[in-house]
Each structure stands twice: as C-alpha cells, then as structure tokens.
Design an enzyme around this catalytic site. Structure first.
Site: not given
Length: 185
Positions: A11, A13, A93
């Site tokens: 991931d 952030d 996304c």
C-alpha cells in the site's frame, strides 16, 4: 529458509509515505516515512519484485488530478532508483467509495491486474500484501496473498480491528524488509 521469493505488494499512504486524513494532495505533501525508500530498494536489490497498490479516491473527490498523482509516483520511484532499487509497477484506483468499481481495496481488482501482467495466480505463486488498513489486508487475502500489517499510518488503530484471518505485524516497512531479507536469503 527458502529461495522462492514472494512478490511484494505495498500500500502507499501510511506504508511508504506519511498519510493524512485530509489526503496527500500535492507533491510537497508526499513525504516518505523514514526508512521506507531504502526498504523498497533493499527488497528490489535482493531480487524481489515490488509493486505499489493504492486507493487514490482524492482524484474522484477533486482534491488532486492524475498529473499530480503521476508526479507523486515519479518522485517515489526516483527516490527508490537513487537508492539502487526499482519499483516493478504501480496500480492505483482513482474511484471513490460509492463508484462501484472492482479495483478499490478491499476489492482485489488492482492485485488481479498485477497477476495478469505477470501471468501468475497468487493462490499458486507466493505474494505478500503489506498495508496499514484492514482493507489492504482484505484485498491481499482475497487473492491468496500473505497479509502483513505495518504500524505506521493507520496501522496502530487497525491492529485492534476484528479480522478473521491471520496476519503478521511489523513496526514499519523497514522492519518488515529486514525480516523478509533474512527469511528469503
């Protein structure tokens, strides 16, 4: 010890860079968590393929545009390259939570795209999803990845959420990397 190196999915952030409840909206706001860039480079130099898998609903919310997102990702990859590593790919996304897309985590669409690009199936090929939120881990689990939680970003709060699957916990991406490099040397 094993020689089969899993594919690493990160991931962004809260794992690679500092997160913000107000969103990371500008290139200047994108600041790496200490040790994260060196960690990505170390994984890459050790032969791991490292991909970034990130929800970026700030685009659909109008907080920043695709050009700004691309500049953030260019900054990140250039920092990794400066440390001698590479990022194998970035999936993002741009949709909001109500857009009914198939890519927004906890849905596994971005991970499925990486599987298609590589010609693998993570239920058969080892992969590790590293995140700081429940939805990061759920997306990985949905595709057969091992789930790893880091305590940076939202990780400290996430560790106490009810989850019906096993996951390992590390203080940060650097600690995960040290463990992974030792395990797969």
């Amino acid at each position: 010890m094993t020689n089969t190196k899993p594919i690493i999915l990160l991931d962004r952030d809260g794992v690679i860079n500092y997160d913000s409840d107000q969103y990371v909206k500008t290139l200047d706001e994108w600041q790496p968590i200490p040790g994260s860039i060196k960690a990505i480079a170390a994984l890459s130099k050790a032969g791991f393929q490292v991909f970034v898998v990130t929800n970026q609903s700030g685009i659909s919310r109008g907080y920043y545009n695709l050009e700004t997102l691309n500049k953030m990702h260019e900054k990140m990859t250039q920092l990794v390259v400066a440390e001698g590593g590479t990022v194998s790919g970035i999936q993002y996304c741009p949709h909001g939570p109500d857009d009914a897309c198939t890519c927004r985590k906890p849905k596994p669409g971005m991970i499925e795209t990486i599987e298609k690009e590589l010609g693998v199936d993570f239920t058969q090929t080892p992969a590790i999803m590293v995140g700081d939120s429940k939805r990061d881990l759920e997306a990985g689990i949905a595709r057969g990845c091992e789930a790893v939680l880091v305590l940076t970003g939202k990780g400290r709060a996430t560790q106490y959420k009810d989850m019906d699957f096993h996951f390992r916990v590390f203080t940060d991406l650097a600690a995960f990397t040290l463990d992974t490099l030792f395990k797969y040397q």
